[in-house]
Design an enzyme around this catalytic site. Structure first.
Site, short mmCIF file in Angstrom:
data_model
loop_
_atom_site.label_atom_id
_atom_site.label_comp_id
_atom_site.label_asym_id
_atom_site.label_seq_id
_atom_site.Cartn_x
_atom_site.Cartn_y
_atom_site.Cartn_z
N GLY A 46 31.05 31.43 41.08
CA GLY A 46 30.14 30.92 40.07
C GLY A 46 29.91 31.98 39.01
O GLY A 46 30.16 33.16 39.25
N GLN A 51 25.75 36.42 32.19
CA GLN A 51 26.72 37.39 32.71
C GLN A 51 27.83 37.71 31.72
O GLN A 51 28.52 38.72 31.88
CB GLN A 51 27.32 36.89 34.03
CG GLN A 51 26.29 36.85 35.15
CD GLN A 51 26.93 36.42 36.46
OE1 GLN A 51 27.07 35.25 36.73
NE2 GLN A 51 27.33 37.39 37.27
N CYS A 89 27.53 39.66 43.70
CA CYS A 89 27.36 39.22 42.32
C CYS A 89 28.35 39.96 41.44
O CYS A 89 28.49 41.18 41.56
CB CYS A 89 25.92 39.50 41.87
SG CYS A 89 25.61 38.97 40.17
N LEU A 90 29.02 39.23 40.57
CA LEU A 90 30.00 39.85 39.66
C LEU A 90 29.35 40.90 38.78
O LEU A 90 30.02 41.80 38.29
CB LEU A 90 30.65 38.76 38.79
CG LEU A 90 31.46 37.70 39.55
CD1 LEU A 90 31.88 36.57 38.61
CD2 LEU A 90 32.68 38.31 40.22
N HIS A 131 22.03 30.77 43.45
CA HIS A 131 22.35 32.08 42.87
C HIS A 131 22.44 31.99 41.34
O HIS A 131 21.87 32.81 40.62
CB HIS A 131 23.67 32.58 43.48
CG HIS A 131 24.14 33.91 42.99
ND1 HIS A 131 24.20 35.02 43.80
CD2 HIS A 131 24.60 34.31 41.77
CE1 HIS A 131 24.66 36.05 43.09
NE2 HIS A 131 24.92 35.64 41.85
N GLU A 132 23.18 30.98 40.86
CA GLU A 132 23.42 30.88 39.41
C GLU A 132 22.17 30.43 38.66
O GLU A 132 21.92 30.90 37.55
CB GLU A 132 24.60 29.94 39.12
CG GLU A 132 25.91 30.30 39.81
CD GLU A 132 26.37 31.74 39.60
OE1 GLU A 132 25.99 32.36 38.59
OE2 GLU A 132 27.10 32.25 40.47
N HIS A 135 20.04 33.33 38.06
CA HIS A 135 20.49 34.15 36.92
C HIS A 135 19.81 33.71 35.62
O HIS A 135 19.52 34.54 34.77
CB HIS A 135 22.01 34.02 36.73
CG HIS A 135 22.81 35.06 37.44
ND1 HIS A 135 22.65 36.41 37.22
CD2 HIS A 135 23.80 34.96 38.36
CE1 HIS A 135 23.50 37.09 37.99
NE2 HIS A 135 24.21 36.24 38.70
ZN LIG Z 1 25.55 36.70 40.17
#
Ligand SMILES: [Zn+2]
Length: 185
Positions: A46, A51, A89-90, A131-132, A135
């Site tokens: 995701g 991000q 997380c990226l 999670h998203e 964000h």
């Molecule tokens: Zn993340």
């Protein structure tokens, strides 16, 4: 392909509340395409718009079983079962911790054309939706950890080269090098 650089922990946009999308135009369609390309290239499950430096309430997902995007997303928890499993997380390279999430959620929002979207999610997809959506409220998965793990996570971040160098953006890694949400590096 329109792969974008990925913002890292320390960039203020990751701690800001993203704005509601009000214009369903070409720019929004491009944002969804950029997010999708960058998520795939970076090996994520995701990715949320902040991000890649865009403060709008949009995320994309691809768990392998389900893929899509959601604009102005919200979710409600379905039932009271929880799941605890590894999450990363990226935007926080190299960190992965068992994270407690609701097992099932019902996600809703609109698509890039403004049409209503609603779907039920469980397990990995439910984890991804939580999670998203976090964000978009400036919340990161490390905020969801128990105090001891969170402390350890913060220490790991503070000791990492990229954080110490003040690096708040990195190039996408190229496909296939990371797992869900960007594990390891
Ligand atoms: Zn993340």
């Amino acid at each position: 392909m329109t792969i974008q650089p990925v913002r890292l922990f320390g960039d203020p946009i990751l701690r800001a509340r993203a704005a509601e999308v009000t214009e369903f135009d070409r720019e929004l369609r491009q944002l969804v395409a950029d997010l999708t390309d960058t998520m795939h290239d970076d090996g994520g499950v995701g990715m949320a718009a902040p991000q890649i430096g865009v403060g709008l309430r949009v995320f994309v997902y691809d768990t392998g079983d389900a893929a899509g995007h959601l604009v102005n997303p919200t979710y409600t928890v379905v039932g009271d079962e929880e799941q605890v499993g590894p999450e990363g997380c990226l935007s926080i390279p190299g960190l992965r911790y068992d994270t407690r999430r609701a097992l099932r959620v019902r996600a809703s929002g609109v698509d890039m054309h403004g049409n209503p979207v609603e779907f039920d999610a469980e397990k990995l997809l439910a984890r991804c939706v939580q999670h998203e959506t976090d964000h978009l409220d400036g919340v990161l998965f490390i905020d969801r950890l128990d105090p001891a793990s969170r402390k350890e996570a913060m220490r790991t971040i503070r000791e990492s080269d990229w954080f110490n160098a003040g690096v708040t953006v990195r190039e996408s890694r190229g496909a296939g090098q990371a797992g869900p949400f960007g594990r390891g590096r």
